[in-house]
Structures are given as C-alpha cells and as structure tokens.
Motif scaffolding. Structure first.
Motif, PDB file in Angstrom:
ATOM      1  N   ARG A 251      20.322   2.958  37.389  1.00  0.00           N
ATOM      2  CA  ARG A 251      21.694   3.178  36.955  1.00  0.00           C
ATOM      3  C   ARG A 251      21.698   3.860  35.587  1.00  0.00           C
ATOM      4  O   ARG A 251      20.904   3.514  34.714  1.00  0.00           O
ATOM      5  CB  ARG A 251      22.470   1.861  36.837  1.00  0.00           C
ATOM      6  N   ASP A 252      22.608   4.815  35.408  1.00  0.00           N
ATOM      7  CA  ASP A 252      22.753   5.485  34.114  1.00  0.00           C
ATOM      8  C   ASP A 252      24.157   6.067  34.038  1.00  0.00           C
ATOM      9  O   ASP A 252      25.023   5.739  34.842  1.00  0.00           O
ATOM     10  CB  ASP A 252      21.689   6.569  33.945  1.00  0.00           C
ATOM     11  N   ASN A 253      24.379   6.976  33.056  1.00  0.00           N
ATOM     12  CA  ASN A 253      25.686   7.614  32.884  1.00  0.00           C
ATOM     13  C   ASN A 253      26.809   6.590  32.749  1.00  0.00           C
ATOM     14  O   ASN A 253      27.865   6.698  33.364  1.00  0.00           O
ATOM     15  CB  ASN A 253      25.987   8.558  34.053  1.00  0.00           C
ATOM     16  N   GLY A 254      26.575   5.576  31.924  1.00  0.00           N
ATOM     17  CA  GLY A 254      27.572   4.552  31.673  1.00  0.00           C
ATOM     18  C   GLY A 254      27.446   3.332  32.550  1.00  0.00           C
ATOM     19  O   GLY A 254      27.857   2.237  32.158  1.00  0.00           O
ATOM     20  N   LEU A 255      26.895   3.488  33.747  1.00  0.00           N
ATOM     21  CA  LEU A 255      26.774   2.351  34.654  1.00  0.00           C
ATOM     22  C   LEU A 255      25.794   1.304  34.127  1.00  0.00           C
ATOM     23  O   LEU A 255      25.997   0.105  34.306  1.00  0.00           O
ATOM     24  CB  LEU A 255      26.343   2.820  36.039  1.00  0.00           C
ATOM     25  N   LEU A 256      24.726   1.755  33.478  1.00  0.00           N
ATOM     26  CA  LEU A 256      23.760   0.806  32.932  1.00  0.00           C
ATOM     27  C   LEU A 256      24.418  -0.037  31.843  1.00  0.00           C
ATOM     28  O   LEU A 256      24.265  -1.265  31.807  1.00  0.00           O
ATOM     29  CB  LEU A 256      22.538   1.538  32.382  1.00  0.00           C
ATOM     30  N   ALA A 257      25.150   0.611  30.939  1.00  0.00           N
ATOM     31  CA  ALA A 257      25.824  -0.117  29.865  1.00  0.00           C
ATOM     32  C   ALA A 257      26.828  -1.117  30.435  1.00  0.00           C
ATOM     33  O   ALA A 257      26.936  -2.254  29.951  1.00  0.00           O
ATOM     34  CB  ALA A 257      26.518   0.865  28.925  1.00  0.00           C
ATOM     35  N   ARG A 258      27.568  -0.718  31.451  1.00  0.00           N
ATOM     36  CA  ARG A 258      28.528  -1.625  32.088  1.00  0.00           C
ATOM     37  C   ARG A 258      27.809  -2.806  32.733  1.00  0.00           C
ATOM     38  O   ARG A 258      28.326  -3.927  32.749  1.00  0.00           O
ATOM     39  CB  ARG A 258      29.337  -0.874  33.151  1.00  0.00           C
ATOM     40  N   SER A 259      26.633  -2.540  33.274  1.00  0.00           N
ATOM     41  CA  SER A 259      25.864  -3.606  33.918  1.00  0.00           C
ATOM     42  C   SER A 259      25.456  -4.670  32.907  1.00  0.00           C
ATOM     43  O   SER A 259      25.593  -5.876  33.159  1.00  0.00           O
ATOM     44  CB  SER A 259      24.620  -3.019  34.593  1.00  0.00           C
ATOM     45  N   TYR A 260      24.925  -4.228  31.769  1.00  0.00           N
ATOM     46  CA  TYR A 260      24.576  -5.177  30.709  1.00  0.00           C
ATOM     47  C   TYR A 260      25.794  -5.996  30.303  1.00  0.00           C
ATOM     48  O   TYR A 260      25.742  -7.233  30.228  1.00  0.00           O
ATOM     49  CB  TYR A 260      24.099  -4.427  29.467  1.00  0.00           C
ATOM     50  N   ALA A 261      26.898  -5.305  29.995  1.00  0.00           N
ATOM     51  CA  ALA A 261      28.081  -5.971  29.458  1.00  0.00           C
ATOM     52  C   ALA A 261      28.693  -6.942  30.460  1.00  0.00           C
ATOM     53  O   ALA A 261      29.290  -7.952  30.073  1.00  0.00           O
ATOM     54  CB  ALA A 261      29.116  -4.923  29.040  1.00  0.00           C
ATOM     55  N   GLY A 262      28.537  -6.658  31.752  1.00  0.00           N
ATOM     56  CA  GLY A 262      29.125  -7.507  32.772  1.00  0.00           C
ATOM     57  C   GLY A 262      28.297  -8.708  33.152  1.00  0.00           C
ATOM     58  O   GLY A 262      28.761  -9.564  33.909  1.00  0.00           O
ATOM     59  N   ALA A 263      27.079  -8.789  32.646  1.00  0.00           N
ATOM     60  CA  ALA A 263      26.219  -9.929  32.973  1.00  0.00           C
ATOM     61  C   ALA A 263      26.522 -11.112  32.066  1.00  0.00           C
ATOM     62  O   ALA A 263      27.019 -10.961  30.949  1.00  0.00           O
ATOM     63  CB  ALA A 263      24.753  -9.530  32.832  1.00  0.00           C
ATOM     64  N   ASP A 264      26.215 -12.295  32.549  1.00  0.00           N
ATOM     65  CA  ASP A 264      26.374 -13.499  31.732  1.00  0.00           C
ATOM     66  C   ASP A 264      25.134 -13.768  30.891  1.00  0.00           C
ATOM     67  O   ASP A 264      25.234 -14.259  29.759  1.00  0.00           O
ATOM     68  CB  ASP A 264      26.668 -14.699  32.637  1.00  0.00           C
ATOM     69  N   VAL A 265      23.956 -13.442  31.437  1.00  0.00           N
ATOM     70  CA  VAL A 265      22.688 -13.591  30.708  1.00  0.00           C
ATOM     71  C   VAL A 265      21.772 -12.447  31.110  1.00  0.00           C
ATOM     72  O   VAL A 265      21.710 -12.081  32.293  1.00  0.00           O
ATOM     73  CB  VAL A 265      21.999 -14.942  31.030  1.00  0.00           C
ATOM     74  N   PHE A 266      21.074 -11.878  30.123  1.00  0.00           N
ATOM     75  CA  PHE A 266      20.029 -10.903  30.416  1.00  0.00           C
ATOM     76  C   PHE A 266      18.699 -11.635  30.400  1.00  0.00           C
ATOM     77  O   PHE A 266      18.354 -12.297  29.408  1.00  0.00           O
ATOM     78  CB  PHE A 266      20.017  -9.780  29.376  1.00  0.00           C
ATOM     79  N   VAL A 267      17.947 -11.511  31.487  1.00  0.00           N
ATOM     80  CA  VAL A 267      16.669 -12.221  31.612  1.00  0.00           C
ATOM     81  C   VAL A 267      15.522 -11.231  31.448  1.00  0.00           C
ATOM     82  O   VAL A 267      15.457 -10.206  32.139  1.00  0.00           O
ATOM     83  CB  VAL A 267      16.564 -12.932  32.982  1.00  0.00           C
TER      84      VAL A 267
END
Length: 354
Positions: A251-267
C-alpha cells in the motif's frame, strides 16, 4: 580514540559551508521498496535542497541478477569496471558506501586503491539473515562484515544500542546517524476505517519476509483482527498458515498512512532490525507500538505512554491498547529528516583526507 581515529575525526566535513559533491553507492535503491531506500532517498532530497550535488549509484545502472529468495532485489553483476567510470565522471568530494553488496564491495576496492577515505552504514543484520536461511555460522558472517566496514573511516549506526553492540563485536569506528519521519505524510488523520473487520485492529506493515518474524505476531491469541500490510517472499506461506489474518498487499499513495492511523496498535515482531522506520511512521500516525525489547524498539519506544515492550508480545499488544495516541504523535515529532540529513553530511569524510 587513537591518533589515526582522531585525525579522521578532525577531517570530517563538520560544519564546513559550501556545496559538496557527494557520491552514495548502494545496492539498495529504486525501484526497491525498503527502509534503506527510504532513508537514503529522504537524505538525498534534503542534501540537494541544501545545495549539494548528490549522485546515487545503484544496481539499476548495471546488468544484474535477482537476489536468491528476493527476486525484487537486483544485484549488480561484475560492476567494478563500469562503476569506476561512473565514479571518475562524477569526481566526488566525499564517498559514502551504504551497503555490503556487490556494488559496496566494488566501491570499497576502488577507494582503497585510490587512497580515498569513505564512510559506510550498518543498515541490515546480514549475519542473522544468512543464518536464518542457510545456517552459516554467525561468527563467519560477522567477520566478513567487520572486514568490510573497518576499511572505511567510519561506520554509521542509527541507535545507541546498535552502536554498543557493534563496538562489542570489534567495530572500532562507529558513528551516530539517526533517522527521521515524514510528519506531513504520516499523521493521525485521515484514518482507515477497516470496515467489516472486528476491532481492535493490530497492524503489521513492512516487508513480508522470514527475518521480520511476522509469524510470532500472527500466532498470538488476540481480540479483534490482525492485519498485514506489505508484500514479500513469505506472504503466500503466511496467508496459507494464518487464513484468519487480513493481508492487504503493498500500500502507498496515502493508503499506507491511512492504514497506520486506522490501527489500534502497531505490532513490530522483528528481533533483527537495526532501527525500524515503521515505528516512527506508526507513532506519527498516532498509533502506539507493541514490540520485543530489542535494538530499534528499545531506542524509539522510550516513553511508556507510546508503546509497550515485552518478551511476551501478546502482553505488549494488550498494554499498548491503553496508550495515549496524542503522546504517540508528539513523540514522533522529535524525529526529523532534516536533522538526519544534517548529521549525515557533517560526519562525511572528504576524499582529500586520504
């Protein structure tokens, strides 16, 4: 510090003004997608913006072969003669060798033959990666790594714990070079809703490869959903083994950033990364981190409000759910690519020092 090292330290570019002609030789460069390429590209962007002339020589300029197990990574084939011509045409004032692949070894030989000092960087734990795949003894690989780096004027390492480890392994010229994060790209909004996926969402993002230890994350008994963003040679096997996990691919072009922000925890299950840029990207997105207490996480997750480190990764994941998302963003704001590029430039050694 001995006399030779003191002299080399005195020859660092330091705060010298005026543009420089900087040559970076790296086996990791576009179109590859990884932390080394991201770091180098951001540093190059800032150096050029500051007036320096920067030339990056990567495997895209040479006949190449796919790296075994990583077909998306190309290795330059017998590059020394062409590399020497490219170096001669550019006429660098400083040389930095970023990686220990065919291009790195070829550039090392050119510098030694010409009496040019050069710097290197320790980005990747190749001894551990080779051992995981081939069972080659760690001592053999570490001896090769020392031989490569000790020929230079300095080896850059991103964290205190990594620098201490390298010193304990016999590296005598280790220097600090931090990392940064793009705070305008990675931010708490907008967020991926992950519609249809039960909460909480535990996210891994990065290369899907054996050395990332992703199976340790996917094996955990956690509530909600486990999401894997990224691609790599281990993806098919992990998808077959863990069908309940949600794999998105690259994922890129903004989708990666949205993915991080939408998660509850990054593992972050890796035990072998030398830093982990994804840690900063997650924090900049307001997402707390769960990880093992190893190099990288130990150096980044220094505030209990922004993440949890534990040898029990499940316990770390559950504790991280209670972290402060605003504190995560504030913590990431202390890391900048501008500072990273300035530190890199200041620690370079001019070829004339030879």
């Amino acid at each position: 510090m001995d006399d030779g090292m003191a002299a080399l330290a005195a020859d660092c570019i330091g705060a010298r003004r005026g543009p420089l002609r900087i040559l970076i030789v790296s086996d990791a460069w576009f179109p590859q997608v990884n932390g080394v390429v991201r770091t180098l590209s951001m540093v190059v962007e800032h150096l050029r913006a500051g007036g320096d002339t920067v030339e990056v020589i990567g495997p895209d300029r040479f006949a190449s072969l796919p790296m075994p197990g990583y077909p998306e990574i190309r290795l330059a084939l017998a590059p020394r003669r062409r590399l020497a011509r490219l170096v001669e045409a550019f006429a660098p004032e400083v040389v930095h060798i970023a990686t220990e692949g065919p291009l790195g070894w070829a550039m090392r030989a050119i510098c030694l033959r010409r009496g040019w000092p050069f710097t290197t960087a320790f980005h990747t734990r190749f001894p551990e990666y080779l051992h995981a795949r081939t069972r080659i003894p760690l001592g053999w690989s570490w001896a090769v790594m020392r031989r490569f780096h000790e020929a230079g004027a300095g080896t850059f390492a991103a964290t205190r714990s990594l620098r201490e480890e390298l010193a304990a392994r016999g590296f005598t010229k280790v220097r600090a070079w931090t990392r940064g994060v793009d705070l305008s790209r990675f931010r708490p909004e907008p967020r991926e809703a992950w519609e249809g996926l039960p909460r909480p969402v535990f996210l891994y993002a990065g290369r899907v490869a054996v050395e990332k230890n992703i199976a340790a994350f996917l094996s955990l008994d956690l509530p909600g959903t486990k999401v894997v963003v990224g691609d790599g040679p281990a993806r098919a096997g992990l998808q077959a083994r863990f069908p309940e996990a949600h794999f998105t691919g690259y994922r890129d072009n903004g989708l990666l950033a949205r993915s991080y922000a939408g998660a509850d925890v990054f593992v972050f299950p890796s035990r072998t990364d030398t830093f982990g840029l994804v840690l900063l990207e997650a924090l900049a997105s307001g997402t707390p981190v769960a990880a093992f207490p190893v190099t990288g996480p130990l150096d980044v997750i220094t505030d209990p409000r922004v993440g949890a480190l534990d040898e029990d990764l499940r316990a770390a994941c559950l504790r991280a759910l209670d972290c402060d998302r605003a504190a995560c963003r504030a913590h990431a704001e202390a890391w900048s690519w501008e500072a990273c590029a300035a530190q890199f430039r200041a620690t370079l050694v001019p070829v004339g020092a030879g």
